[in-house]
Design an enzyme around this catalytic site. Structure first.
Site, PDB file in Angstrom:
ATOM      1  N   PHE A 121     -22.741  37.864  -4.697  1.00 20.66           N
ATOM      2  CA  PHE A 121     -22.487  38.830  -4.178  1.00 20.66           C
ATOM      3  C   PHE A 121     -23.493  39.860  -3.682  1.00 20.66           C
ATOM      4  O   PHE A 121     -23.584  40.672  -2.929  1.00 20.66           O
ATOM      5  CB  PHE A 121     -21.437  39.765  -4.960  1.00 20.66           C
ATOM      6  CG  PHE A 121     -21.746  40.549  -5.979  1.00 20.66           C
ATOM      7  CD1 PHE A 121     -22.210  41.893  -5.872  1.00 20.66           C
ATOM      8  CD2 PHE A 121     -22.229  39.946  -7.239  1.00 20.66           C
ATOM      9  CE1 PHE A 121     -22.716  42.590  -6.723  1.00 20.66           C
ATOM     10  CE2 PHE A 121     -22.688  40.639  -8.457  1.00 20.66           C
ATOM     11  CZ  PHE A 121     -23.139  42.119  -8.189  1.00 20.66           C
ATOM     12  N   LYS A 122     -24.909  39.821  -4.305  1.00 20.03           N
ATOM     13  CA  LYS A 122     -25.790  40.370  -3.979  1.00 20.03           C
ATOM     14  C   LYS A 122     -26.224  40.490  -2.802  1.00 20.03           C
ATOM     15  O   LYS A 122     -26.946  41.237  -2.000  1.00 20.03           O
ATOM     16  CB  LYS A 122     -27.008  40.223  -5.069  1.00 20.03           C
ATOM     17  CG  LYS A 122     -26.964  40.276  -6.655  1.00 20.03           C
ATOM     18  CD  LYS A 122     -26.174  41.446  -7.055  1.00 20.03           C
ATOM     19  CE  LYS A 122     -25.890  41.302  -8.800  1.00 20.03           C
ATOM     20  NZ  LYS A 122     -27.092  41.108  -9.584  1.00 20.03           N
ATOM     21  N   ASP A 123     -26.155  39.254  -2.001  1.00 23.89           N
ATOM     22  CA  ASP A 123     -26.270  39.228  -0.592  1.00 23.89           C
ATOM     23  C   ASP A 123     -25.587  40.289   0.296  1.00 23.89           C
ATOM     24  O   ASP A 123     -26.202  40.357   1.387  1.00 23.89           O
ATOM     25  CB  ASP A 123     -26.366  37.728   0.173  1.00 23.89           C
ATOM     26  CG  ASP A 123     -26.825  36.740  -0.613  1.00 23.89           C
ATOM     27  OD1 ASP A 123     -28.193  37.019  -0.998  1.00 23.89           O
ATOM     28  OD2 ASP A 123     -26.416  35.477  -0.979  1.00 23.89           O
ATOM     29  N   MET A 126     -28.071  43.071  -0.193  1.00 21.52           N
ATOM     30  CA  MET A 126     -29.489  42.716   0.125  1.00 21.52           C
ATOM     31  C   MET A 126     -29.812  42.691   1.319  1.00 21.52           C
ATOM     32  O   MET A 126     -31.202  42.911   1.682  1.00 21.52           O
ATOM     33  CB  MET A 126     -29.909  42.166  -1.102  1.00 21.52           C
ATOM     34  CG  MET A 126     -31.431  41.843  -1.547  1.00 21.52           C
ATOM     35  SD  MET A 126     -31.712  43.219  -2.432  1.00 21.52           S
ATOM     36  CE  MET A 126     -31.013  42.875  -4.106  1.00 21.52           C
ATOM     37  N   THR A 154     -29.834  39.136  -8.323  1.00 15.83           N
ATOM     38  CA  THR A 154     -30.416  40.030  -7.685  1.00 15.83           C
ATOM     39  C   THR A 154     -31.553  39.354  -7.260  1.00 15.83           C
ATOM     40  O   THR A 154     -32.133  39.906  -6.082  1.00 15.83           O
ATOM     41  CB  THR A 154     -30.781  41.226  -8.426  1.00 15.83           C
ATOM     42  OG1 THR A 154     -29.406  41.974  -8.830  1.00 15.83           O
ATOM     43  CG2 THR A 154     -31.562  42.594  -7.919  1.00 15.83           C
TER      44      THR A 154
END
Length: 477
Positions: A121-123, A126, A154
């Site tokens: 989910f960090k994408d 980011m 992350t």
């Protein structure tokens, strides 16, 4: 729209002025001076929007046109949220939806946030941050050295977003030998000249403390242009707010309905975005904090006592991205909980920063937690394996270990009459060993990522030492 520190001793600044930073100079975290409010009419208008349009509708209220012209902001958003970037959707889902929902049963859904390049989910935030960084740096003629800490996801999301970006170097700390083989390979196999991986002989909290110590050395930070992409960065939180609105709109038909979200939680950044979405007017019933064995947050939401643990009492688990005992973003929620009293926040975090704890029972603030919609629960290794098995058996769906923590607690806390969205925070391919243990078979992975673990890897190993990381940055800039 200006941004202020939770600790109240830093000047109010614009979005682009805080974008490259992270911690405010007074050690606090940035929040908007006031949360924008979305009305019933706004929500109705959002129902016809795609993800890019929705992201612009929300982010344009958080970024002034005089700061980043809204035509430029829209172009950056449109460049970021494309089907080819978020291509790893499950069969039957449309990558064009960016964050599609998967119905498990009536009023129970997964919100798919893990279809980006690093399968986490960090994408979601980011990729946007990478494009914003490049834009702001080019506009100002600056360069930046990003210093971050990761418990697994992350780091790879930041590196994939920043690799090859002009004017950007990335120094990413991770706990030595405490990530999954897939996570390690994703990061350490990158050979880009602007990417530096540092494996720290400790746990995530040690690495995070090193990052904070460098950020609080204002002379060093200024000299070496230190920036941040950890979830303490407001840009990350702002981008994550969008998918709470998207999830809500996907499973409701009118604005009188409420939705609950269950969020696997470590550093409190993901669910903090849900809290802020709720403060902005999103009709949220419950925000469910789901922890693993590192259950400091669950302990707080049950007792009112926040007691971060040291490295020796932070456990290495099969949901390693949540192996965190000092949740950086928790300060943002507590700021709201104590009535945005920055003096109170300074008092509380003075104790935390000196290895202590705080108790919000005596002052009465803990009694207000329920009014913000928060409840919590925890999960352990046996729970994870059982949830993975039962989800596969009942729904024919394979989930990763972190999502299993979220689903396990969601099932305990759900109101069957209220739609429940469990945030799918990673795809199972990232945690192959645990999936094999649970199901006796390897999870599917995108063909383009076959053999990832066999690629050459590049990293340095470092003791827990602020001086050592400063020397490393100085030697490589």
């Amino acid at each position: 729209m200006k941004y202020i520190s939770t600790r109240g001793q830093s000047p109010a600044l614009s979005f682009s002025a805080i974008l490259l930073g992270g911690l405010a100079p007074d050690g606090g975290l940035y929040l908007p001076e006031q949360y924008p409010q979305f009305s019933d009419a706004d929500l109705t208008a959002m129902r016809s929007m795609n993800y890019r349009e929705l992201a612009f509708a929300i982010l344009s209220r958080l970024v002034d046109n005089s700061d980043i012209p809204h035509s430029d902001l829209k172009a950056i958003i449109d460049k970021t949220y494309r089907a080819e970037v978020y291509q790893y959707a499950r069969p039957g889902q449309s990558a064009e939806d960016i964050t599609p929902t998967l119905k498990l049963e009536e009023n129970l859904y997964l919100l798919s946030l893990s279809n980006g390049p690093t399968l986490a989910f960090k994408d979601m935030a980011m990729q946007l941050l990478g494009n914003l960084f490049e834009y702001v740096l080019a506009k100002t003629g600056q360069t930046t050295n990003i210093l971050g800490a990761t418990s697994g996801d992350t780091g790879s999301a930041a590196e994939y977003a920043m690799r090859g970006k002009k004017g950007v170097r990335v120094f990413m700390l991770s706990p030595y030998q405490k990530m999954s083989r897939f996570q390690t390979a994703q990061m350490f196999s990158l050979q880009d000249e602007n990417i530096f991986n540092i494996a720290v002989k400790g746990v995530f909290d040690d690495a995070q403390d090193m990052v904070k110590a460098v950020s609080n050395d204002h002379a060093f930070k200024a000299q070496y242009k230190i920036g941040a992409v950890n979830s303490i960065n407001w840009g990350r939180i702002a981008a994550q707010i969008v998918y709470y609105f998207k999830g809500y709109l996907a499973v409701t038909s009118n604005n009188s309905q409420k939705v609950s979200f269950s969020v696997p939680s470590g550093n409190f950044g993901n669910i903090c975005a849900g809290h802020i979405a709720r403060m902005m007017g999103l009709p949220v019933d419950q925000l469910i904090v789901a922890t693993n064995e590192n259950d400091v947050l669950d302990e707080f939401f049950k007792t009112g006592v926040y007691a971060p643990r040291g490295a020796a009492n932070t456990y290495h688990t099969s949901s390693p991205s949540m192996d965190i005992s000092k949740a950086s973003n928790f300060e943002r929620f507590v700021y709201d909980l104590v009535g945005q009293d920055s003096a109170k926040v300074r008092e509380l975090w003075t104790a935390v920063d000196h290895g202590g704890k705080f108790d919000l029972n005596a002052s009465g603030e803990f009694d207000k937690v329920g009014s913000f919609g928060f409840v919590s629960g925890s999960s352990n290794h046996a729970n994870r394996l059982q949830t993975i098995r039962s989800t596969k058996e009942k729904y024919g769906v394979t989930i990763d270990t972190h999502t299993a923590d979220g689903l396990k607690v969601a099932l305990e806390k759900r109101n069957p009459q209220v739609p429940m969205l469990v945030l799918e925070t990673a795809l199972p391919a990232k945690f192959e060993d645990a999936i094999v243990e649970a199901l006796g078979e390897k999870p599917e992975r995108p063909a383009s990522l076959d053999g990832l673990e066999n690629l050459p890897q590049k990293s340095v190993v470092m003791d827990v030492s602020v001086d050592a990381i400063k020397a490393f940055i100085a030697a490589n800039t």
